[in-house]
Motif scaffolding. Structure first.
Motif, PDB file in Angstrom:
ATOM      1  N   ASP B 221       0.828  -1.192   0.000  1.00  0.00           N
ATOM      2  CA  ASP B 221       0.000   0.000   0.000  1.00  0.00           C
ATOM      3  C   ASP B 221       0.871   1.255   0.000  1.00  0.00           C
ATOM      4  O   ASP B 221       1.494   1.599   0.996  1.00  0.00           O
ATOM      5  CB  ASP B 221      -0.901  -0.034   1.240  1.00  0.00           C
ATOM      6  N   LEU B 222       0.906   1.960  -1.125  1.00  0.00           N
ATOM      7  CA  LEU B 222       1.752   3.152  -1.232  1.00  0.00           C
ATOM      8  C   LEU B 222       1.266   4.263  -0.298  1.00  0.00           C
ATOM      9  O   LEU B 222       2.033   5.140   0.093  1.00  0.00           O
ATOM     10  CB  LEU B 222       1.780   3.648  -2.677  1.00  0.00           C
ATOM     11  N   GLY B 223      -0.001   4.211   0.094  1.00  0.00           N
ATOM     12  CA  GLY B 223      -0.529   5.185   1.041  1.00  0.00           C
ATOM     13  C   GLY B 223       0.130   5.022   2.406  1.00  0.00           C
ATOM     14  O   GLY B 223       0.456   6.001   3.074  1.00  0.00           O
ATOM     15  N   ILE B 224       0.331   3.777   2.823  1.00  0.00           N
ATOM     16  CA  ILE B 224       0.974   3.509   4.114  1.00  0.00           C
ATOM     17  C   ILE B 224       2.435   3.945   4.062  1.00  0.00           C
ATOM     18  O   ILE B 224       2.956   4.538   5.000  1.00  0.00           O
ATOM     19  CB  ILE B 224       0.859   2.018   4.477  1.00  0.00           C
ATOM     20  N   ALA B 226       3.673   6.367   2.283  1.00  0.00           N
ATOM     21  CA  ALA B 226       3.706   7.825   2.385  1.00  0.00           C
ATOM     22  C   ALA B 226       3.491   8.274   3.826  1.00  0.00           C
ATOM     23  O   ALA B 226       4.029   9.278   4.270  1.00  0.00           O
ATOM     24  CB  ALA B 226       2.648   8.435   1.479  1.00  0.00           C
ATOM     25  N   ASP B 227       2.712   7.497   4.557  1.00  0.00           N
ATOM     26  CA  ASP B 227       2.375   7.860   5.928  1.00  0.00           C
ATOM     27  C   ASP B 227       3.532   7.637   6.918  1.00  0.00           C
ATOM     28  O   ASP B 227       3.757   8.450   7.797  1.00  0.00           O
ATOM     29  CB  ASP B 227       1.134   7.051   6.353  1.00  0.00           C
ATOM     30  N   LEU B 246      11.452   9.333   0.354  1.00  0.00           N
ATOM     31  CA  LEU B 246      10.027   9.343   0.025  1.00  0.00           C
ATOM     32  C   LEU B 246       9.745  10.344  -1.105  1.00  0.00           C
ATOM     33  O   LEU B 246       9.030  10.047  -2.054  1.00  0.00           O
ATOM     34  CB  LEU B 246       9.234   9.721   1.280  1.00  0.00           C
ATOM     35  N   LYS B 247      10.345  11.522  -1.000  1.00  0.00           N
ATOM     36  CA  LYS B 247      10.121  12.547  -2.029  1.00  0.00           C
ATOM     37  C   LYS B 247      10.713  12.147  -3.371  1.00  0.00           C
ATOM     38  O   LYS B 247      10.113  12.379  -4.411  1.00  0.00           O
ATOM     39  CB  LYS B 247      10.710  13.881  -1.579  1.00  0.00           C
ATOM     40  N   PHE B 250       8.247   9.381  -4.739  1.00  0.00           N
ATOM     41  CA  PHE B 250       6.856   9.787  -4.942  1.00  0.00           C
ATOM     42  C   PHE B 250       6.734  11.031  -5.827  1.00  0.00           C
ATOM     43  O   PHE B 250       5.809  11.136  -6.621  1.00  0.00           O
ATOM     44  CB  PHE B 250       6.158  10.033  -3.593  1.00  0.00           C
ATOM     45  N   ASN B 251       7.629  11.979  -5.672  1.00  0.00           N
ATOM     46  CA  ASN B 251       7.488  13.239  -6.420  1.00  0.00           C
ATOM     47  C   ASN B 251       8.372  13.307  -7.662  1.00  0.00           C
ATOM     48  O   ASN B 251       8.127  14.097  -8.553  1.00  0.00           O
ATOM     49  CB  ASN B 251       7.799  14.427  -5.515  1.00  0.00           C
ATOM     50  N   LEU B 261       2.516   1.544 -10.959  1.00  0.00           N
ATOM     51  CA  LEU B 261       1.849   1.325  -9.673  1.00  0.00           C
ATOM     52  C   LEU B 261       0.996   2.530  -9.304  1.00  0.00           C
ATOM     53  O   LEU B 261      -0.153   2.387  -8.896  1.00  0.00           O
ATOM     54  CB  LEU B 261       2.886   1.121  -8.567  1.00  0.00           C
ATOM     55  N   LYS B 338       6.864  16.636  -8.990  1.00  0.00           N
ATOM     56  CA  LYS B 338       6.376  17.610  -8.007  1.00  0.00           C
ATOM     57  C   LYS B 338       7.533  17.997  -7.108  1.00  0.00           C
ATOM     58  O   LYS B 338       8.558  17.343  -7.118  1.00  0.00           O
ATOM     59  CB  LYS B 338       5.254  16.997  -7.169  1.00  0.00           C
TER      60      LYS B 338
END
Lengths: 318, 339
Positions: B221-224, B226-227, B246-247, B250-251, B261, B338
């Motif tokens: 889970d990419l949401g987890i 990021a968290d 993480l940046k 993700f960015n 993904l 981003k």
């Protein structure tokens, strides 16, 4: 006003247990417009799967009214029920246990066609099997493979093909993608979306995944302990969630983005027992806004704006 | 306590070099992990992300030297807190597991023993690693339960008397009982509901920060990620295809698989957008393609990708990507960057 394919009124399903009656589904009402999708979300034990199965009478409801294209299916006898189930199908959660391990794809699909007399004649059945496989994106060379030879995504495609074999108008999708990896999940969601457009299907989409339901549904019902606590068109529900449970649920979704600080509502405690619940708001024990009013009686759904229903005693106050 | 750990942040808590794991079966050889390097800084959390069969769990088990038969583990070096894990005897390993490196398993329903009370199970772990009396261990166990938000009086209850979220808290209490320097969490919340998941993740973050623990979080889970994570490694077919902060990942996504993904996930902010799934399936680990394992599913793949395994390429000080397409200096994936 468009025509409703399904109307459910005051549906109840109680199970007898040693400690009293378990209220799995407790007075649930909703309707689905033709060609639309209703998303049903909630956590384990909230009664969403039981609701889905009650609609097909795969479990016999305790009471209530289920009208499919105007016909009350609670009053149908076995033969009539069998006939109407051609129009109402279900896709199960687990593609590993919902297929017969001793049947090849060909056998699974052709048996469905033969028993229900959808098409007759060996050649016609064979053609239809191939057609179905193509519809759900299974390569022809897989026709004689067994479920254990296939991955989860392909197995779920067989489940979908089997449901489509009956040429249904309406499908209950019970967590059809939760056992699958994200890249495969997206393939199956796109397939279900395309089929809806092509065949004019209506869906109930049962899931615990709010991101999926957001993407997929026209309208969403949030369930908690056997009851619908909030129901609204998808955009409205995500933009303007009112029930404290819906808000907590939305804030708990992990978002795959780098966010510095994100306000999160952490619920205390866990879902309480559905056995012989008291006449009070069932969410009150975990709710940060709960007051005496919430413990007096179980709030009913009321319409706060067109199409947006909430069951909370403190609507407008918090 | 956080300050303390910040001073020593550059310390390395765990270092793994060139891990390879094979399962040699009668008819085939399954290549589960094919050369993985991990460096975990003290007090940091590394996320291992990828789909079923990517080799995430096998990697975690290798760190504890718990890969089951017929797995063959080869590795150039594995150091946890400066200790060479490869040289440990089985006695030393027993001591090492739990006190230096602990693991939380995916399924809280099966990782507890149904015939012992939860208090006993925590106390057993404490007694295994510390010379202490039974009474004292039991007292410590009760404290651990309170730490994870379970009233101490419930120490005498059995696992079946707890709900899924509570069981996972008990598992966390066991893992933390001996104050490990590094904690591996293998999909710790996959079996839980979202609101309970949010509770458990908040608890893990709090304990991690209080104790200055380092963590490896395995999840799909990419949401987890990021968290909770500081760094991310994206795994595919037993290799890390992209690694960075993480940046970075993700960015400033670089690898086409990572892009795939992200595109497969329904976007909570733009519901009408059509999903763009990755076509095809994960390759069979007993029959991996000769070149890049992702090439058959990759929309940018060229002939060069199919012939040779891509090398690890550093695109910044912290950001690694294993993709041949970047041989062309003008190559970009479609995902916007981003800040």
């Amino acid at each position: 006003m468009a025509e409703n394919i399904l109307e459910v009124r005051n549906l109840k399903k109680y199970f007898k247990t040693a400690r009293g009656m378990l209220h799995a589904v407790d007075d649930v009402s909703f309707s689905i417009e033709k060609g639309h999708t209703l998303g049903v979300v909630g956590e384990s034990g909230c009664g969403k799967t039981t609701t889905g199965r009650c609609i097909l009478r795969l479990v016999e409801p305790t009471s209530g009214e289920i009208r499919f294209e105007g016909k009350d299916i609670m009053k149908l006898n076995r033969t009539e029920l069998k006939e109407i189930r051609k129009d109402m199908q279900i896709i199960f959660q687990d593609p590993f246990s919902s297929l017969d391990p001793r049947y090849t794809i060909n056998q699974t699909l052709s048996e469905t066609l033969r028993i229900n007399k959808i098409v007759t004649g060996k050649k016609a059945i064979e053609d239809r099997v191939l057609e179905l496989m193509e519809t759900v994106g299974l390569a022809e060379r897989l026709i004689n493979t067994y479920p254990h030879e296939l991955d989860g995504g392909r197995r779920q495609r067989i489940g979908i093909a089997r449901a489509l074999a009956m040429e249904p108008k309406f499908i209950v999708c019970d967590e059809p993608v939760s056992a699958l990896d994200v890249s495969i999940q997206a393939q199956i969601l796109n397939l279900l979306e395309d089929l809806q457009e092509k065949l004019g299907l209506s869906y109930i989409f049962i899931t615990h995944d709010l991101a999926v339901v957001n993407h997929f549904s026209d309208e969403i019902a949030v369930m908690y302990l056997g009851q619908i606590v909030e129901k609204a068109p998808t955009e409205e529900l995500f933009d303007n969630p009112v029930h404290p449970y819906t808000r907590a649920l939305l804030s708990a979704i992990p978002i795959p983005e780098v966010i510095e600080e994100r306000p999160q509502i952490l619920l205390k405690g866990e879902i309480s027992s559905p056995i012989e619940p008291k006449d009070e708001c069932r969410f009150a024990k975990r709710c940060m806004f709960a007051c005496d009013k919430c413990r007096e009686k179980n709030p009913a759904l009321s319409e706060i704006s067109p199409g947006h229903f909430v069951a909370c005693a403190r609507v407008g106050e918090v | 306590m956080k300050k303390d750990t910040e001073i020593r942040k550059d310390d390395i808590a765990l270092e793994l070099k060139n891990l390879r794991v094979k399962f040699v079966l009668e008819r085939e050889t399954v290549e589960a992990v094919n050369g993985i390097d991990i460096t975990l800084k003290r007090g940091h959390t590394l996320g291992l992300a990828g789909e079923t069969g990517a080799g995430k769990t096998t990697t975690a088990l290798s760190l504890l030297r718990l890969v089951p038969h017929p797995g063959k583990v080869e590795c150039d070096s594995l150091k946890v807190d400066g200790k060479d894990v490869l040289k440990m005897t089985s006695k030393e390993l027993e001591k090492f597991r739990g006190s230096d490196l602990a693991m939380i398993f995916q399924d809280p329903m099966t990782s507890l023993n149904p015939v012992f009370t939860v208090g006993q199970q925590i106390a057993d772990t404490i007694m295994l690693h510390n010379p202490t009396t039974k009474e004292d261990a039991m007292k410590q166990a009760e404290k651990m339960l309170e730490l994870v938000g379970i009233p101490a009086v419930r120490a005498v209850e059995y696992p079946h008397q707890f709900s899924g979220g509570m069981k996972q808290r008990v598992v966390i209490a066991i893992a933390l009982a001996c104050n490990p320097g590094v904690l591996i969490a293998d999909e710790p919340t996959t079996a839980l509901d979202v609101t309970i998941q949010a509770q458990v993740l908040a608890l893990m973050k709090k304990l991690r920060d209080e104790r200055g623990m380092s963590m490896i979080m395995i999840t799909h889970d990419l949401g987890i990620i990021a968290d909770v994570c500081d760094e991310v490694a994206i795994m595919y077919a037993g290799r890390i295809v992209e690694y960075g902060t993480l940046k970075d990942v993700f960015n400033h996504t670089k690898h086409p698989y990572t892009e795939g993904l992200f595109n497969s996930l329904p976007n909570i902010r733009n519901r009408s957008e059509r999903l763009k799934p990755i076509p095809g399936l994960m390759p069979d680990p007993s029959n991996l393609p000769k070149g890049c394992a992702f090439a058959p599913r990759c929309r940018y793949a060229t002939e060069a990708c199919r012939t040779a395994r891509p090398a690890d390429r550093m695109v910044s000080d912290t950001h690694m990507v294993a993709c041949t397409a970047y041989d062309d200096p003008d190559f970009r994936i479609d995902r916007p960057e981003k800040d």
